[in-house]
Scaffold this motif. Structure first.
Motif, PDB file in Angstrom:
ATOM      1  N   VAL A  32      34.104  38.128  43.610  1.00 37.42           N
ATOM      2  CA  VAL A  32      32.687  37.783  43.578  1.00 37.42           C
ATOM      3  C   VAL A  32      32.388  36.985  42.309  1.00 37.42           C
ATOM      4  O   VAL A  32      33.181  36.967  41.370  1.00 37.42           O
ATOM      5  CB  VAL A  32      31.793  39.052  43.620  1.00 37.42           C
ATOM      6  CG1 VAL A  32      32.003  39.820  44.918  1.00 37.42           C
ATOM      7  CG2 VAL A  32      32.051  39.951  42.424  1.00 37.42           C
ATOM      8  N   TYR A  48      38.671  47.235  38.268  1.00 36.97           N
ATOM      9  CA  TYR A  48      37.556  46.320  38.054  1.00 36.97           C
ATOM     10  C   TYR A  48      37.990  45.300  37.011  1.00 36.97           C
ATOM     11  O   TYR A  48      38.398  45.657  35.912  1.00 36.97           O
ATOM     12  CB  TYR A  48      36.323  47.088  37.554  1.00 36.97           C
ATOM     13  CG  TYR A  48      35.138  46.200  37.252  1.00 36.97           C
ATOM     14  CD1 TYR A  48      34.291  45.772  38.265  1.00 36.97           C
ATOM     15  CD2 TYR A  48      34.877  45.769  35.949  1.00 36.97           C
ATOM     16  CE1 TYR A  48      33.210  44.948  37.990  1.00 36.97           C
ATOM     17  CE2 TYR A  48      33.803  44.948  35.666  1.00 36.97           C
ATOM     18  CZ  TYR A  48      32.967  44.543  36.683  1.00 36.97           C
ATOM     19  OH  TYR A  48      31.910  43.716  36.409  1.00 36.97           O
ATOM     20  N   LEU A  56      37.788  45.101  42.511  1.00 35.04           N
ATOM     21  CA  LEU A  56      36.634  44.213  42.425  1.00 35.04           C
ATOM     22  C   LEU A  56      36.916  43.216  41.316  1.00 35.04           C
ATOM     23  O   LEU A  56      37.119  43.601  40.157  1.00 35.04           O
ATOM     24  CB  LEU A  56      35.347  44.989  42.132  1.00 35.04           C
ATOM     25  CG  LEU A  56      34.082  44.139  41.996  1.00 35.04           C
ATOM     26  CD1 LEU A  56      33.801  43.357  43.276  1.00 35.04           C
ATOM     27  CD2 LEU A  56      32.887  45.004  41.616  1.00 35.04           C
ATOM     28  N   GLU A  89      41.073  50.136  45.588  1.00 33.92           N
ATOM     29  CA  GLU A  89      40.279  48.928  45.817  1.00 33.92           C
ATOM     30  C   GLU A  89      40.173  48.146  44.515  1.00 33.92           C
ATOM     31  O   GLU A  89      40.263  48.732  43.431  1.00 33.92           O
ATOM     32  CB  GLU A  89      38.879  49.277  46.322  1.00 33.92           C
ATOM     33  CG  GLU A  89      38.880  49.964  47.671  1.00 33.92           C
ATOM     34  CD  GLU A  89      37.492  50.334  48.136  1.00 33.92           C
ATOM     35  OE1 GLU A  89      37.196  50.088  49.305  1.00 33.92           O
ATOM     36  OE2 GLU A  89      36.710  50.874  47.325  1.00 33.92           O
ATOM     37  N   ARG A 137      37.955  42.392  46.566  1.00 38.33           N
ATOM     38  CA  ARG A 137      36.802  41.501  46.731  1.00 38.33           C
ATOM     39  C   ARG A 137      36.652  40.630  45.492  1.00 38.33           C
ATOM     40  O   ARG A 137      36.617  41.135  44.369  1.00 38.33           O
ATOM     41  CB  ARG A 137      35.559  42.355  46.932  1.00 38.33           C
ATOM     42  CG  ARG A 137      34.254  41.594  47.097  1.00 38.33           C
ATOM     43  CD  ARG A 137      34.121  40.883  48.425  1.00 38.33           C
ATOM     44  NE  ARG A 137      34.316  41.726  49.566  1.00 38.33           N
ATOM     45  CZ  ARG A 137      33.351  42.354  50.225  1.00 38.33           C
ATOM     46  NH1 ARG A 137      32.109  42.231  49.825  1.00 38.33           N
ATOM     47  NH2 ARG A 137      33.635  43.070  51.277  1.00 38.33           N
ATOM     48  N   ALA A 167      42.552  41.990  52.201  1.00 39.45           N
ATOM     49  CA  ALA A 167      41.312  41.245  51.998  1.00 39.45           C
ATOM     50  C   ALA A 167      40.094  42.170  51.993  1.00 39.45           C
ATOM     51  O   ALA A 167      39.106  41.900  51.311  1.00 39.45           O
ATOM     52  CB  ALA A 167      41.155  40.182  53.081  1.00 39.45           C
ATOM     53  N   ASP A 168      40.176  43.270  52.739  1.00 36.77           N
ATOM     54  CA  ASP A 168      39.045  44.194  52.790  1.00 36.77           C
ATOM     55  C   ASP A 168      38.996  45.145  51.602  1.00 36.77           C
ATOM     56  O   ASP A 168      37.990  45.821  51.385  1.00 36.77           O
ATOM     57  CB  ASP A 168      39.079  44.999  54.088  1.00 36.77           C
ATOM     58  CG  ASP A 168      40.354  45.828  54.226  1.00 36.77           C
ATOM     59  OD1 ASP A 168      41.393  45.421  53.666  1.00 36.77           O
ATOM     60  OD2 ASP A 168      40.312  46.871  54.902  1.00 36.77           O
ATOM     61  N   ARG A 169      40.058  45.198  50.817  1.00 34.85           N
ATOM     62  CA  ARG A 169      40.119  46.122  49.671  1.00 34.85           C
ATOM     63  C   ARG A 169      40.129  45.407  48.326  1.00 34.85           C
ATOM     64  O   ARG A 169      40.120  46.058  47.277  1.00 34.85           O
ATOM     65  CB  ARG A 169      41.356  47.011  49.791  1.00 34.85           C
ATOM     66  CG  ARG A 169      41.208  48.009  50.939  1.00 34.85           C
ATOM     67  CD  ARG A 169      42.489  48.741  51.250  1.00 34.85           C
ATOM     68  NE  ARG A 169      43.195  49.236  50.081  1.00 34.85           N
ATOM     69  CZ  ARG A 169      44.504  49.541  50.115  1.00 34.85           C
ATOM     70  NH1 ARG A 169      45.214  49.406  51.221  1.00 34.85           N
ATOM     71  NH2 ARG A 169      45.092  49.992  49.031  1.00 34.85           N
ATOM     72  N   MET A 178      44.085  35.006  45.817  1.00 36.65           N
ATOM     73  CA  MET A 178      43.353  35.745  46.848  1.00 36.65           C
ATOM     74  C   MET A 178      44.032  35.624  48.211  1.00 36.65           C
ATOM     75  O   MET A 178      44.009  36.571  49.006  1.00 36.65           O
ATOM     76  CB  MET A 178      41.907  35.252  46.919  1.00 36.65           C
ATOM     77  CG  MET A 178      41.104  35.526  45.654  1.00 36.65           C
ATOM     78  SD  MET A 178      41.157  37.248  45.070  1.00 36.65           S
ATOM     79  CE  MET A 178      40.386  38.113  46.441  1.00 36.65           C
TER      80      MET A 178
END
Length: 200
Positions: A113, A46, A74, A72, A111, A107-109, A98
């Motif tokens: 924001v 994170y 974030l 993953e 993200r 791209a799916d793991r 990115m």
């Protein structure tokens, strides 16, 4: 007296950046800690950061995601930057950051924001100026360093890090992470903790 500390009697790591100057050698601890932290990540990275442009960091994420299929990331960053120069240089670098993750198949793991505001007519969202990283519930890092080239070698930076050694320290890092995500979602931290426990 009415503030409850998240940690007591905990060891703090210090990571610095200092360029070589006047005969003193360069210090590159900030980047070394970013790379070592990512290399140790098992489940969740994170990051809240104003800038996401550093190639070594994205390459470290890609390498670790290849090694650990469950990992993953974030990434929380501003939607727009504050000046024309930042928008055209740092935003281009973030798009490349990115794109490298997407080109590697992650791209799916991973993200990216930004914190939005309800009924915001500009769509700009909240300015993210944080420099924070949490690796699972193992490491908490906060300081002055952005994920860009200047912070890795040209500027003077100082980050502080806590590597959890006890269940209580791991729980404190989890509470901080869940509280940050909950604040961005406008929900209670318990809702984030429940979702992570339920869904990973």
């Amino acid at each position: 007296e009415d503030v409850a500390p998240d940690f007591r009697d905990v060891r703090i790591g210090i990571a610095r950046t200092r360029p070589a100057f006047a005969g003193a050698p360069a210090i590159r601890e900030v980047e070394a800690l970013f790379l070592a932290s990512i290399a140790a990540a098992e489940r969740i990275v994170y990051i809240e950061n104003q800038f996401l442009t550093r190639d070594s960091v994205v390459q470290a994420l890609i390498a670790r995601m290849r090694e650990v299929p469950a990992l993953e990331a974030l990434l929380v960053a501003p939607n727009v930057h504050q000046s024309w120069l930042e928008e055209h240089s740092m935003n281009a670098g973030r798009k490349r950051f990115m794109a490298l993750l997407a080109d590697a198949g992650f791209a799916d793991r991973a993200r990216l924001v930004f914190p939005a505001l309800p009924d915001d007519p500009t769509g700009e969202g909240v300015m993210v100026h944080a420099k924070l990283m949490i690796v699972a519930v193992r490491l908490l890092r906060i300081g002055s360093a952005n994920l860009n080239t200047r912070s890795m070698g040209l500027d003077t930076e100082c980050d502080l890090a806590i590597e959890a050694r006890t269940d209580a320290e791991r729980a404190a890092i989890a509470r901080i992470r869940d509280g940050l995500v909950a604040e961005h979602h406008g929900v209670a931290p318990e809702a984030i903790a429940d979702a992570l426990a339920r869904e990973g």
